[in-house]
Design an enzyme around this catalytic site. Sequence first.
Site, PDB file in Angstrom:
ATOM      1  N   ALA A  75       0.386  -1.176   0.016  1.00 36.08           N
ATOM      2  CA  ALA A  75       0.082  -0.107  -0.428  1.00 36.08           C
ATOM      3  C   ALA A  75       1.447   1.380  -0.014  1.00 36.08           C
ATOM      4  O   ALA A  75       0.691   2.219  -0.591  1.00 36.08           O
ATOM      5  CB  ALA A  75      -0.722  -0.344   0.899  1.00 36.08           C
ATOM      6  N   GLU A  76       1.767   1.294   0.774  1.00 35.17           N
ATOM      7  CA  GLU A  76       2.490   2.599   0.901  1.00 35.17           C
ATOM      8  C   GLU A  76       3.719   2.559  -0.049  1.00 35.17           C
ATOM      9  O   GLU A  76       4.193   3.991   0.009  1.00 35.17           O
ATOM     10  CB  GLU A  76       3.906   2.529   2.711  1.00 35.17           C
ATOM     11  CG  GLU A  76       2.777   2.542   3.391  1.00 35.17           C
ATOM     12  CD  GLU A  76       2.081   3.870   4.001  1.00 35.17           C
ATOM     13  OE1 GLU A  76       3.102   4.296   3.681  1.00 35.17           O
ATOM     14  OE2 GLU A  76       0.887   4.239   3.255  1.00 35.17           O
ATOM     15  N   THR A  77       4.028   1.519  -1.064  1.00 36.25           N
ATOM     16  CA  THR A  77       5.212   1.770  -1.707  1.00 36.25           C
ATOM     17  C   THR A  77       5.061   1.027  -3.090  1.00 36.25           C
ATOM     18  O   THR A  77       6.009   1.279  -4.329  1.00 36.25           O
ATOM     19  CB  THR A  77       6.886   0.565  -1.523  1.00 36.25           C
ATOM     20  OG1 THR A  77       6.408  -0.527  -1.616  1.00 36.25           O
ATOM     21  CG2 THR A  77       7.080   1.167  -0.008  1.00 36.25           C
TER      22      THR A  77
ATOM     23  N   SER B 241      -1.791   5.398   3.284  1.00 32.77           N
ATOM     24  CA  SER B 241      -2.452   5.007   2.852  1.00 32.77           C
ATOM     25  C   SER B 241      -3.436   3.618   3.283  1.00 32.77           C
ATOM     26  O   SER B 241      -3.950   3.252   2.051  1.00 32.77           O
ATOM     27  CB  SER B 241      -1.823   3.448   2.210  1.00 32.77           C
ATOM     28  OG  SER B 241      -1.083   2.774   3.066  1.00 32.77           O
TER      29      SER B 241
END
Length: 209
Positions: free
Chosen positions: A51-53, A157
Amino acid sequence: MNLRIISLERLKFLGVLFLWLLLLPLSSEAALSADLKILRVKAFLDTIAWAETGTVAKKGYHILVFNGKFSNFSKHPKIKQCASINARIVCSTAAGRYQVMDFNWDSLKYKLKLKDFSPGSQDKIALYFIIQKGAIADVKAGRFENAVCKVGGIWASMPCGNNYGQNPKPMGKLKFMYQYRLVNYVKYYKSIEKKRKPSLKYENITIVR
């Protein structure tokens, strides 16, 4: 011949049943429960990373928030980047697999006795946040949506638990990724369970008061 329309609820039930059947042969009933707790934590960490990267691969440990990568793990890179998100400028020093901010690193490197910003240290920081937000029991029990909302204040996210307004991932996509990673972990550990059991050091995080 009678054609039957399968409802959405029925499809969800069949999906859960299919996943359960995949998980069932992992080991004995007692070992299954213990192993699954660890595998769920691993899958949850992967979901946050995705979700973050945008990736669950090892390269995620090197990613800077908006553009580029870093290679020196001796400390947090502390590189400030800015970008336009939903018509406003957002600046951040977030870095690594879980997009850790520099001020969090400054605090947690002492609390968690971290010697560097290596992948292991990044994992430990993410686990600390999950525990701090009271989500670890939900993660281990498979209460995915509850856990996601509890850590929403940490990661922009996440689709609930925050008002960052930075285009969070839909819960459905997060859950799909989580289940996909969990099934893959189960398959892997089923294939090697006679050689090695899954392990993850998250119960004994040492916090310096």
